[in-house]
Design an enzyme around this catalytic site. Structure first.
Site, PDB file in Angstrom:
ATOM      1  N   GLU A 261       0.851  -1.189   0.000  1.00  0.00           N
ATOM      2  CA  GLU A 261       0.000   0.000   0.000  1.00  0.00           C
ATOM      3  C   GLU A 261       0.881   1.230   0.000  1.00  0.00           C
ATOM      4  O   GLU A 261       1.711   1.401   0.886  1.00  0.00           O
ATOM      5  CB  GLU A 261      -0.840   0.039   1.281  1.00  0.00           C
ATOM      6  CG  GLU A 261      -2.088  -0.789   1.237  1.00  0.00           C
ATOM      7  CD  GLU A 261      -2.870  -0.580   2.524  1.00  0.00           C
ATOM      8  OE1 GLU A 261      -3.304   0.565   2.773  1.00  0.00           O
ATOM      9  OE2 GLU A 261      -2.992  -1.550   3.271  1.00  0.00           O
TER      10      GLU A 261
ATOM     11  N   ASP B 251      -5.666   8.575  10.436  1.00  0.00           N
ATOM     12  CA  ASP B 251      -4.334   8.080  10.776  1.00  0.00           C
ATOM     13  C   ASP B 251      -3.850   8.577  12.127  1.00  0.00           C
ATOM     14  O   ASP B 251      -4.131   9.705  12.527  1.00  0.00           O
ATOM     15  CB  ASP B 251      -3.336   8.508   9.694  1.00  0.00           C
ATOM     16  CG  ASP B 251      -3.578   7.766   8.392  1.00  0.00           C
ATOM     17  OD1 ASP B 251      -3.628   6.526   8.438  1.00  0.00           O
ATOM     18  OD2 ASP B 251      -3.732   8.418   7.345  1.00  0.00           O
TER      19      ASP B 251
END
Lengths: 391, 255
Positions: free
Chosen positions: B46, B57
């Site tokens: 990724e 995040d």
């Protein structure tokens, strides 16, 4: 109503709910319930009673005679500065805390810029005996010290946001991150921003401002409608409230005033409508300040409450549709307007509200026109800034 | 068939995926990181497109994103880097970015660039299913791109079934109600959740992410899914040991 969002939370192309899957259940729960709750008799009764007895509503609509004389026009000030906690923010926090309680939530989180929403949230949490965590940019914690002290005294935990520009945008990011990790909490957003249904919910809770303006103006002038309403816009909650019941009255001119900082083109500004483009911020598609790759640009304003790189989706729609006229005021113009109101009317406005006043010298009026300026907050929290610049 | 489906045809157990942020620690590290990960047998990679406001995040990936942006990383640079290895790289790549990047860059232009890099799978964590169906599904299809959806312990069965029906690559199973890089172990509660997903007999392959950090958590996740993704733990190691330490990290996880 043309200016209500559709079922997916869109005002024209703006709005929606761009949220990570982690937040879906929370947002869905709110979306499924908010209109029923707000429209219920029990909510309305409790909300209106608290606004009356606790907040001190209706807030006066005051004819500012000396200010009117100076500009040769009839100026009324909607005195949201006289609300308990010192700004319009409490209208929303009272409403949302009652919604949170009806959803069975026991822990409240909030973001704050100038600290007004943080104080208003901490206040209603104390009132309802709920745990309260407020996220605030590290930079704002420094420049709004009195409000930080108030939140702490009210029993809230103030968490500094240390990422990015360390202001409102980053406080909102941190609040959302906390919400993702703690899905049992209720996120009490302070402006008409965020994923659907927040923009609509907050606008409805602030709509009390224009609801009162209608009958108050009628008492003063014999007519419900002014020619013009002026309000400052960061995220846009006080403007949404002041405009709400006039949105469909197309003959009423709506003026949204953004913070130009050091000047719209100075690189140090928060005039989103002038500098922004379509994008997604904090879960909502709107106009925001960003670079060519979609990285969000750090805004600047002397006013911590207007220092936001986006604007609520309703306002983006009003801008796009040209229903509202977007103007702006620099730091300096806002300071001058604050000193002027203080000397002419004996009212020290919040720096945010001073931006709304600051467009008066830039406008052309006819003598019998009626203007309402939403005086969204009082200036106690800004005294340090005012004293510093007065020298 | 997309690149991830092809991968699953060859192997559908113990798949290891690594997430890294393009442009971190150095602007030019992207291709070297991919080639090291490939050489050490990582099954798919990724590539994170650094973003100024990465809501989903945690601190580690936030930090890597802001360093990458300071290094001058942007979409044009990352697409150029990825195109340069299009012919040589054999490991499937998945792009992960936020919806605003796609909107501002230009939705068609973004998709064309992704396609030109030989990439056919994207993860956009703030693109919910309803927006995908209303505004992006047809666009992505035009460019042969498929979107990966996330599910969490709080996602309803009805919604999981809908996501399953839209899935062509894999379902990203969020291990806990968390942003990336917080939790360090897998609890019984999480195992119950994995088992619940397994009994649903979904057509999609399952890859677990969030909180997978080492050999032990990777092995546990693989008992209940087709594989797992490591992000924050890898970025921490990369920060400390540099590109040269990638082999050790991957081999430790797989051992």
């Amino acid at each position: 109503m043309k200016y209500n969002p559709d079922k997916n939370g869109y005002y024209g192309q703006f709005g929606g709910a761009f949220i990570p899957e982690l937040l879906h259940p929370n947002v869905q729960e709110l979306e499924d319930n908010y209109t029923d709750i707000i429209e219920s008799e029990s909510f309305q009764k409790e909300y209106k009673n608290l606004l009356k007895d606790y907040v001190g509503r209706p807030s006066p609509l005051y004819f500012a005679k000396r200010l009117s004389n100076k500009y040769g026009v009839n100026i009324y000030l909607k005195r949201e500065d006289l609300n308990h906690t010192g700004a319009h923010k409490v209208n929303n926090t009272i409403g949302q805390i009652l919604i949170a309680k009806r959803l069975g939530k026991t822990k409240i989180i909030a973001e704050t810029g100038a600290g007004q929403h943080g104080v208003a949230t901490a206040t209603v949490c104390a009132l309802m005996d709920l745990e309260c965590v407020v996220f605030m940019g590290e930079k704002d914690i420094q420049r709004q010290a009195p409000n930080v002290a108030r939140m702490k005294m009210l029993g809230a935990k103030v968490v500094p946001a240390t990422s990015g520009s360390k202001t409102l945008k980053d406080a909102t990011n941190e609040a959302i991150r906390y919400w993702i990790q703690n899905p049992d909490t209720y996120y009490l957003i302070g402006s008409v921003v965020g994923p659907h249904p927040y923009p609509d919910m907050v606008a409805r809770l602030q709509a009390i401002i224009s609801e009162e303006m209608k009958w108050q103006l009628k008492e003063h002038t014999g007519k419900e409608n002014p020619d013009t309403i002026i309000a400052c816009v960061g995220g846009g909650s006080n403007a949404a409230g002041a405009f709400y019941h006039y949105l469909d009255d197309e003959e009423v001119e709506l003026i949204a005033v953004e913070a130009a900082g050091l000047g719209v083109d100075s690189g140090e500004s928060a005039a989103t409508s002038q500098l922004g483009e379509v994008g997604v911020i904090h879960g909502s598609k709107t106009i925001l300040m960003q670079d060519e790759y979609g990285q969000i640009v750090e805004p600047y304003s002397i006013s911590a409450g207007l220092d936001y790189p986006g604007v609520g989706p309703l306002h983006a729609f009003l801008f796009d549709e040209k229903r509202a006229k977007f103007m702006n005021a620099t730091d300096k113009e806002a300071l001058n307007a604050a000193y002027e109101l203080t000397r002419l009317e004996g009212i020290i406005p919040a720096l945010e509200s001073a931006h709304a006043l600051a467009v008066l010298p830039k406008m052309k009026f006819e003598k019998d026109q009626t203007i309402v300026i939403n005086l969204s907050g009082r200036g106690d929290k800004d005294l340090e800034t005012y004293i510093k610049h007065l020298k | 068939m997309n690149s991830i489906q092809q991968l699953f045809q060859q192997k559908d157990k113990n798949l290891l995926s690594i997430f890294f942020t393009a442009g971190f620690p150095k602007l030019e590290d992207t291709t070297a990181i991919i080639s090291e990960l490939s050489a050490n047998g990582v099954d798919f990679i990724e590539v994170g497109l650094p973003y100024s406001d990465p809501l989903a995040d945690g601190p580690t990936i936030q930090h890597s994103s802001s360093v990458a942006l300071q290094n001058g990383m942007n979409l044009d640079v990352v697409f150029e880097q990825l195109q340069s290895i299009k012919e040589t790289n054999k490991t499937p790549l998945v792009l992960m970015g936020y919806v605003n990047q796609l909107i501002k860059y230009g939705e068609d232009k973004f998709c064309q660039q992704v396609k030109d890099c030989g990439i056919d799978t994207v993860i956009i964590p703030d693109l919910p299913m309803v927006e995908y169906e209303n505004h992006y599904q047809a666009l992505f299809k035009k460019y042969g791109i498929t979107n990966v959806f996330l599910i969490t312990p709080h996602t309803s069965e009805e919604r999981i079934r809908k996501i399953d029906s839209l899935t062509e690559a894999f379902i990203y199973v969020v291990a806990s109600s968390s942003i990336t890089g917080i939790k360090g172990e897998i609890s019984q509660q999480q195992i119950d959740y994995f088992e619940r997903i397994n009994t649903m007999n979904l057509q999609s392959k399952l890859i677990v992410g969030f909180g997978i950090s080492d050999q032990k958590t990777f092995a546990t996740a693989c008992q209940y899914a087709n594989g797992a993704i490591i992000g924050s733990a890898f970025i921490k190691a990369l920060d400390k040991e540099g590109v040269g330490g990638i082999g050790d990290f991957v081999n430790f996880v797989k051992s």
